[in-house]
Design a protein around this motif. Structure first.
Motif, PDB file in Angstrom:
ATOM      1  N   ALA A 127      -6.425  95.729 -44.902  1.00 28.23           N
ATOM      2  CA  ALA A 127      -6.516  95.997 -43.466  1.00 28.23           C
ATOM      3  C   ALA A 127      -6.000  97.406 -43.196  1.00 28.23           C
ATOM      4  O   ALA A 127      -4.975  97.814 -43.739  1.00 28.23           O
ATOM      5  N   THR A 128      -6.702  98.160 -42.386  1.00 20.57           N
ATOM      6  CA  THR A 128      -6.288  99.507 -42.031  1.00 20.57           C
ATOM      7  C   THR A 128      -5.279  99.447 -40.884  1.00 20.57           C
ATOM      8  O   THR A 128      -5.533  98.807 -39.862  1.00 20.57           O
ATOM      9  N   LYS A 129      -4.132 100.116 -41.059  1.00 22.46           N
ATOM     10  CA  LYS A 129      -3.060 100.066 -40.068  1.00 22.46           C
ATOM     11  C   LYS A 129      -2.479 101.453 -39.818  1.00 22.46           C
ATOM     12  O   LYS A 129      -2.378 102.265 -40.743  1.00 22.46           O
ATOM     13  N   PRO A 130      -2.064 101.721 -38.578  1.00 24.34           N
ATOM     14  CA  PRO A 130      -1.273 102.925 -38.295  1.00 24.34           C
ATOM     15  C   PRO A 130       0.149 102.716 -38.806  1.00 24.34           C
ATOM     16  O   PRO A 130       0.491 101.630 -39.301  1.00 24.34           O
ATOM     17  N   ASP A 131       0.999 103.729 -38.687  1.00 25.62           N
ATOM     18  CA  ASP A 131       2.354 103.576 -39.212  1.00 25.62           C
ATOM     19  C   ASP A 131       3.207 102.630 -38.376  1.00 25.62           C
ATOM     20  O   ASP A 131       4.200 102.078 -38.871  1.00 25.62           O
ATOM     21  N   LYS A 132       2.855 102.414 -37.117  1.00 26.44           N
ATOM     22  CA  LYS A 132       3.546 101.441 -36.270  1.00 26.44           C
ATOM     23  C   LYS A 132       2.532 100.383 -35.849  1.00 26.44           C
ATOM     24  O   LYS A 132       1.486 100.701 -35.288  1.00 26.44           O
ATOM     25  N   PHE A 133       2.834  99.128 -36.115  1.00 27.64           N
ATOM     26  CA  PHE A 133       1.874  98.069 -35.859  1.00 27.64           C
ATOM     27  C   PHE A 133       2.610  96.758 -35.605  1.00 27.64           C
ATOM     28  O   PHE A 133       3.818  96.642 -35.829  1.00 27.64           O
ATOM     29  N   THR A 134       1.861  95.767 -35.140  1.00 25.97           N
ATOM     30  CA  THR A 134       2.402  94.441 -34.874  1.00 25.97           C
ATOM     31  C   THR A 134       2.011  93.498 -35.997  1.00 25.97           C
ATOM     32  O   THR A 134       0.815  93.351 -36.297  1.00 25.97           O
ATOM     33  N   LEU A 135       2.991  92.892 -36.625  1.00 25.75           N
ATOM     34  CA  LEU A 135       2.763  91.886 -37.657  1.00 25.75           C
ATOM     35  C   LEU A 135       2.749  90.509 -37.000  1.00 25.75           C
ATOM     36  O   LEU A 135       3.613  90.193 -36.179  1.00 25.75           O
ATOM     37  N   THR A 136       1.744  89.695 -37.343  1.00 25.24           N
ATOM     38  CA  THR A 136       1.591  88.379 -36.724  1.00 25.24           C
ATOM     39  C   THR A 136       1.549  87.294 -37.787  1.00 25.24           C
ATOM     40  O   THR A 136       0.729  87.353 -38.712  1.00 25.24           O
ATOM     41  N   ASP A 189       7.516  99.396 -38.448  1.00 28.09           N
ATOM     42  CA  ASP A 189       7.352 100.845 -38.613  1.00 28.09           C
ATOM     43  C   ASP A 189       7.314 101.148 -40.101  1.00 28.09           C
ATOM     44  O   ASP A 189       8.301 100.965 -40.816  1.00 28.09           O
ATOM     45  N   ALA A 190       6.164 101.593 -40.583  1.00 28.23           N
ATOM     46  CA  ALA A 190       5.989 101.894 -41.999  1.00 28.23           C
ATOM     47  C   ALA A 190       6.487 103.275 -42.375  1.00 28.23           C
ATOM     48  O   ALA A 190       6.398 103.670 -43.542  1.00 28.23           O
ATOM     49  N   GLY A 191       7.014 104.024 -41.420  1.00 23.25           N
ATOM     50  CA  GLY A 191       7.536 105.363 -41.719  1.00 23.25           C
ATOM     51  C   GLY A 191       6.430 106.333 -42.073  1.00 23.25           C
ATOM     52  O   GLY A 191       5.393 106.383 -41.415  1.00 23.25           O
ATOM     53  N   THR A 192       6.636 107.076 -43.138  1.00 21.85           N
ATOM     54  CA  THR A 192       5.679 108.123 -43.529  1.00 21.85           C
ATOM     55  C   THR A 192       4.690 107.652 -44.592  1.00 21.85           C
ATOM     56  O   THR A 192       3.988 108.463 -45.184  1.00 21.85           O
ATOM     57  N   ARG A 193       4.632 106.356 -44.833  1.00 19.54           N
ATOM     58  CA  ARG A 193       3.725 105.844 -45.859  1.00 19.54           C
ATOM     59  C   ARG A 193       2.273 106.115 -45.493  1.00 19.54           C
ATOM     60  O   ARG A 193       1.880 106.023 -44.333  1.00 19.54           O
ATOM     61  N   THR A 194       1.486 106.403 -46.501  1.00 17.75           N
ATOM     62  CA  THR A 194       0.044 106.560 -46.334  1.00 17.75           C
ATOM     63  C   THR A 194      -0.642 105.885 -47.508  1.00 17.75           C
ATOM     64  O   THR A 194      -0.051 105.667 -48.558  1.00 17.75           O
ATOM     65  N   GLY A 195      -1.918 105.571 -47.316  1.00 14.51           N
ATOM     66  CA  GLY A 195      -2.699 105.004 -48.401  1.00 14.51           C
ATOM     67  C   GLY A 195      -2.464 103.517 -48.589  1.00 14.51           C
ATOM     68  O   GLY A 195      -1.943 102.818 -47.729  1.00 14.51           O
ATOM     69  N   ARG A 196      -2.838 103.030 -49.765  1.00 11.69           N
ATOM     70  CA  ARG A 196      -2.808 101.600 -50.070  1.00 11.69           C
ATOM     71  C   ARG A 196      -1.383 101.119 -50.327  1.00 11.69           C
ATOM     72  O   ARG A 196      -0.638 101.741 -51.093  1.00 11.69           O
ATOM     73  N   GLY A 222      -1.352 106.838 -41.638  1.00  8.33           N
ATOM     74  CA  GLY A 222      -0.427 107.926 -41.366  1.00  8.33           C
ATOM     75  C   GLY A 222      -0.424 108.355 -39.923  1.00  8.33           C
ATOM     76  O   GLY A 222       0.195 109.358 -39.561  1.00  8.33           O
ATOM     77  N   GLN A 223      -1.078 107.584 -39.066  1.00 10.06           N
ATOM     78  CA  GLN A 223      -1.145 107.895 -37.639  1.00 10.06           C
ATOM     79  C   GLN A 223      -0.359 106.859 -36.857  1.00 10.06           C
ATOM     80  O   GLN A 223      -0.287 105.696 -37.243  1.00 10.06           O
ATOM     81  N   GLY A 224       0.246 107.274 -35.761  1.00  7.38           N
ATOM     82  CA  GLY A 224       0.939 106.331 -34.895  1.00  7.38           C
ATOM     83  C   GLY A 224      -0.049 105.432 -34.195  1.00  7.38           C
ATOM     84  O   GLY A 224      -1.229 105.753 -34.060  1.00  7.38           O
ATOM     85  N   GLY A 225       0.416 104.283 -33.757  1.00  7.40           N
ATOM     86  CA  GLY A 225      -0.486 103.375 -33.066  1.00  7.40           C
ATOM     87  C   GLY A 225       0.244 102.182 -32.526  1.00  7.40           C
ATOM     88  O   GLY A 225       1.423 101.983 -32.777  1.00  7.40           O
ATOM     89  N   GLY A 226      -0.487 101.368 -31.797  1.00 10.81           N
ATOM     90  CA  GLY A 226       0.078 100.141 -31.259  1.00 10.81           C
ATOM     91  C   GLY A 226      -0.167  98.991 -32.197  1.00 10.81           C
ATOM     92  O   GLY A 226      -0.463  99.170 -33.365  1.00 10.81           O
ATOM     93  N   GLY A 227      -0.049  97.807 -31.682  1.00  8.92           N
ATOM     94  CA  GLY A 227      -0.201  96.621 -32.508  1.00  8.92           C
ATOM     95  C   GLY A 227      -1.562  95.989 -32.323  1.00  8.92           C
ATOM     96  O   GLY A 227      -2.317  96.311 -31.427  1.00  8.92           O
ATOM     97  N   SER A 228      -1.870  95.060 -33.195  1.00 15.30           N
ATOM     98  CA  SER A 228      -3.046  94.230 -33.054  1.00 15.30           C
ATOM     99  C   SER A 228      -2.645  92.810 -33.360  1.00 15.30           C
ATOM    100  O   SER A 228      -1.657  92.569 -34.021  1.00 15.30           O
ATOM    101  N   THR A 229      -3.418  91.841 -32.870  1.00 16.99           N
ATOM    102  CA  THR A 229      -2.973  90.461 -32.949  1.00 16.99           C
ATOM    103  C   THR A 229      -3.804  89.596 -33.870  1.00 16.99           C
ATOM    104  O   THR A 229      -3.618  88.406 -33.924  1.00 16.99           O
TER     105      THR A 229
END
Length: 358
Positions: A127-136, A189-196, A222-229
């Motif tokens: 799943a593709t995620k920004p560095d900040k996301f909602t875990l469900t 918050d995944a911090g500065t992580r990028t990639g798989r 590697g981009q900021g973002g909101g959450g998804s459900t």
């Protein structure tokens, strides 16, 4: 032994001999175990395989387009049918002692190796995620949670080629308690992580000493973002030389979302000879919504072959998607997503989108 049971075993044995002689693979669809739960966004490995292929699990193209799921279905279909039952009991919080390195995704080969295929190293759909996301986490049995432990693999670790170990993980968050409910969410918050990467979640249920061990594959942008459900699986690597990823996007026309309405955006996540995968993200407007409907009109004769996290119907060139039971209600500005696999020939342009909500 009852005669009916003997007859059934003879019939099954004859079917095995016949299918072996013909070179066929037949997967039975047993009833799932009593409901428990799993990570549904980002999806755990077996939940994702069930969501993508549960309605099409004998499709021979799975081996080409989703090889990690294909090997899991081949090893034991019950791993997917029972996506909500990956737990151990009596661990008493000593998770690292109970679950050895290389066996984290199966909970230490819990339940006599029922989930062993999930430890297989390779390019799982992510799943593709920004560095900040909602875990469900979806808890069908409403066990509650003493806590969630949320780990993410360290930058530089490659889960597609290396077995998952405790040393490859970093503990990002330990949550507090959750009262029994259908879903539990955490802002990550995944911090500065990028990639798989792999998100490894330990869910300590409250109703008894029952620990769930859940691997979710992600690609951080590697981009900021909101959450998804809900899950938004995307194919991140070309599973065979004939596959080429060719991202394209389409968005519903209105840039500003009216109150009580929604917007939808389309992302083609993979493409191979005759097939493709896509994710559609639905975002609520300034007022929360309880249901949504997305209409996709394809201009090049594309068809949908399998889907997840929505209910889809087709009429001519238009595919209509409505929310599943668990992802229709959204707060203002909140997003959810659904995905599908499709077929194409000649041209594969994005569809025209409309989104409506109540």
């Amino acid at each position: 032994m009852q005669l009916s049971s003997i007859a059934r075993r003879i019939a099954v044995g004859g079917l095995v001999v016949l299918t072996a002689a013909l070179g066929l693979v037949v997967l039975d669809r047993p009833a799932p175990v009593s409901a428990h739960g799993s990570l549904t966004d980002p999806p755990s490995r077996n939940y994702g395989c069930w969501a993508r292929w549960g309605s099409d699990f004998q499709n021979p193209h799975m081996a080409d387009t989703d090889p990690m799921c294909a090997q899991a279905w081949q090893a034991n279909p019950n791993t997917m049918w029972n996506w909500n039952g990956l737990y151990r009991e009596g661990v008493a919080g000593n998770h690292q002692a109970a679950v050895p390195d290389g066996q984290l995704c199966s909970g230490g080969r819990t339940q006599n190796g029922f989930y062993a295929s999930l430890d297989t190293v390779g390019p799982w759909v992510a799943a593709t995620k920004p560095d900040k996301f909602t875990l469900t986490l979806t808890d069908q049995a409403q066990h509650g949670a003493d806590y969630l432990l949320i780990y993410i693999t360290k930058q530089g670790f490659d889960p597609a080629t290396q077995p998952l170990t405790w040393n490859s993980l970093e503990l990002i968050q330990r949550t507090g308690r959750y009262a029994p409910a259908g879903q539990y969410q955490a802002q990550v918050d995944a911090g500065t992580r990028t990639g798989r990467h792999v998100i490894y979640t330990v869910w300590q249920a409250s109703h008894m000493d029952q620990s769930y061990y859940l691997c979710s594959d992600v690609i951080f942008t590697g981009q900021g973002g909101g959450g998804s459900t809900s899950p938004s699986p995307s194919r991140s690597t070309s599973p065979s030389p004939s596959v080429s990823v060719s991202p394209s996007r389409s968005t519903s026309p209105s840039a500003s979302i009216p109150a009580g309405s929604c917007a939808a955006s389309y992302a083609k996540t993979s493409e191979w000879n005759g097939g493709f995968g896509a994710t559609v993200t639905v975002t609520a407007g300034a007022v929360g919504i309880s249901t949504w409907t997305v209409k996709m009109t394809f201009a090049n004769g594309q068809t949908v072959s399998s889907f997840w996290n929505a209910n889809l119907t087709t009429s001519g060139s238009t595919v209509t998607a409505t929310n599943a039971s668990y992802n229709g209600r959204m707060s203002p500005g909140q997003s959810t997503s659904f995905g599908f696999n499709g077929t194409w020939s000649g041209t594969n342009n994005p569809p025209a989108l409309t989104c409506s909500a109540q």
